[in-house]
Design an enzyme around this catalytic site. Structure first.
Site: not given
Ligand SMILES: Cc1cc2nc3c(=O)[nH]c(=O)nc-3n(C[C@H](O)[C@H](O)[C@H](O)COP(=O)(O)O)c2cc1C
Length: 389
Positions: A166, A290, A263, A140, A117, A287, A35
């Site tokens: 976001t 993802r 973002k 969100y 978050s 992101h 995850y």
């Molecule tokens: C496990 C996980 C959960 C995430 N959940 C959110 C979230 O709830 N809201 C959001 O804006 N970005 C979310 N992101 C994206 C992160 O804010 C961020 O953009 C990203 O992790 C940056 O890349 P890095 O993990 O390589 O540092 C998530 C990323 C991961 C890895």
């Protein structure tokens, strides 16, 4: 040559974020690690986020009398002891009990901020009051207008000054690990259940005390008898806002008196629109790989965005930062600060608050060393002249 890495479970012995990642991998079940780790579809964006740093080469200055380089900076009126902010990540409570609070405490101790978050497991008002001035809130932008407004009200009540909206989830990215590890939402398949049983330490720490952690900032939208993590996930499924557009940003701008940060920006045109919409900052991000696969990485687009709007709003960037030198590269290319996601999650999974502190300490040490080797005394001295074009 084959590289050797630390192969134990003591996070304090991890000499780099990569080693911390390996400790984390051993300490939590695979469905949890995947995850954190996974990207969308073929994970091209995810790989690109790392590969980009290898293509950026330094042109250091020598004999610069650097002394002990200073990492402190200021971002949107906020002092940062180093140019980092912890990125918003959902479901941190699956990695460590009260994982959000552990991240926030470690961030505050290191003199930086933490972004909570929307889908976190800790109440924003509680956290904001405990750590005033150090909590940002990520929104969100829910389909249901009133729900989004309530989240904004609660972020204000928490004393947050930064709202991070976001913008890159008009639909959930295709995260295929979900299909592999679950037979239905929040119901693990047999292979994952057996793997969980092989991680008794994680079970004892995270699951046995209270089961899967609830989404603390969503409870008021759920019926009193249906506030489990599963109900939270279902609610989120109903709230994805496929029609989100710039008129929503105008609405948020009116509702939020503090600093507004968008973002999910990945091109110059949208950066200009963010300025026009009255945003105080943007995060260049895909992101963490993802959402859209094969997207450009934030760092790749950074120089052109910085040239276009760098003097009009704050520019943050994220994605794939695993070394202090990666952070310095982004600053040299025009970023005001960097958001980190997975590196501090590895620390959290490996050792809770102390593990996060270890991750931040590694990055700080690397930044300081690289600054000295580059011939830079402080953050303002980092610039494009240090990068071979
Ligand atoms: C496990 C996980 C959960 C995430 N959940 C959110 C979230 O709830 N809201 C959001 O804006 N970005 C979310 N992101 C994206 C992160 O804010 C961020 O953009 C990203 O992790 C940056 O890349 P890095 O993990 O390589 O540092 C998530 C990323 C991961 C890895």
């Amino acid at each position: 040559m084959k590289r050797s890495y630390y192969s134990g479970c003591d996070f304090r012995r991890a000499a780099s974020i990569e080693e911390l990642r390996r400790v984390a991998m051993r300490r939590v079940p695979n469905f949890t690690f995947e995850y954190v780790e996974g990207g969308a579809e073929d994970e091209v964006s995810l790989r690109r986020n790392r590969d980009v740093f290898e293509r950026i080469a330094w042109l250091p200055r020598t004999l610069a009398g650097v002394g002990a380089p200073e990492l402190a900076t200021e971002l949107l009126g906020e002092p940062l002891q180093m140019p980092l902010v912890i990125a918003p990540t959902g479901f941190n409570g699956m990695l460590w009990p009260e994982g959000d609070r552990a991240l926030a405490l470690a961030a505050a101790a290191a003199g930086i901020s933490f972004t909570l978050s929307t889908v976190s497991n800790y109440d924003v008002v509680k956290l904001g009051r405990e750590l005033p001035g150090r909590i940002w809130f990520q929104l969100y932008p829910f389909k249901e207008l009133r729900a989004a407004e309530r989240l904004i009200e609660r972020a204000a009540e928490a004393g947050c000054d930064k709202l991070v909206v976001t913008t890159d989830v008009p639909m959930l990215g295709a995260r295929e690990w979900d299909q592999r590890n679950y037979r239905q939402p929040m119901k693990l398949n047999l292979r994952s259940v057996l793997d969980v049983l092989a991680h008794p330490g994680w079970l004892r720490r995270v699951m046995i005390p209270g089961g899967a952690p609830q989404f603390a900032n969503l409870t008021e939208f759920l019926p009193p008898d249906g506030r489990s993590a599963l109900q939270g996930v279902r609610f989120m499924g109903t709230q994805i806002n496929t029609s989100l557009d710039w008129s929503d940003v105008a609405r948020f701008r009116k509702l939020w008196a503090g600093k507004l940060i968008l973002k999910g920006i990945l091109c110059v045109e949208d950066a200009h629109r963010a300025v026009d919409a009255g945003a105080d900052g943007i995060v260049l991000t895909n992101h963490g790989g993802r959402q859209l696969d094969s997207a450009v990485s934030g760092v790749e687009i950074l120089p052109s965005v910085a040239a276009a709007v760098g003097n009009q709003l704050a520019i943050l960037v994220d994605g794939g930062f695993r070394r202090g030198a990666d952070v310095l590269k982004a600053l040299a290319l025009g970023a005001d600060a960097v958001m980190i996601g997975r590196p501090t999650l590895y620390g959290l999974a490996a050792g809770g608050q102390a593990g996060v502190a270890h991750a931040l300490g590694l990055l700080r040490g690397e930044m300081q060393r690289s600054m000295a080797l580059l011939g830079c005394r402080n953050v303002p001295e980092l610039g494009a002249h240090l990068i071979r074009s």
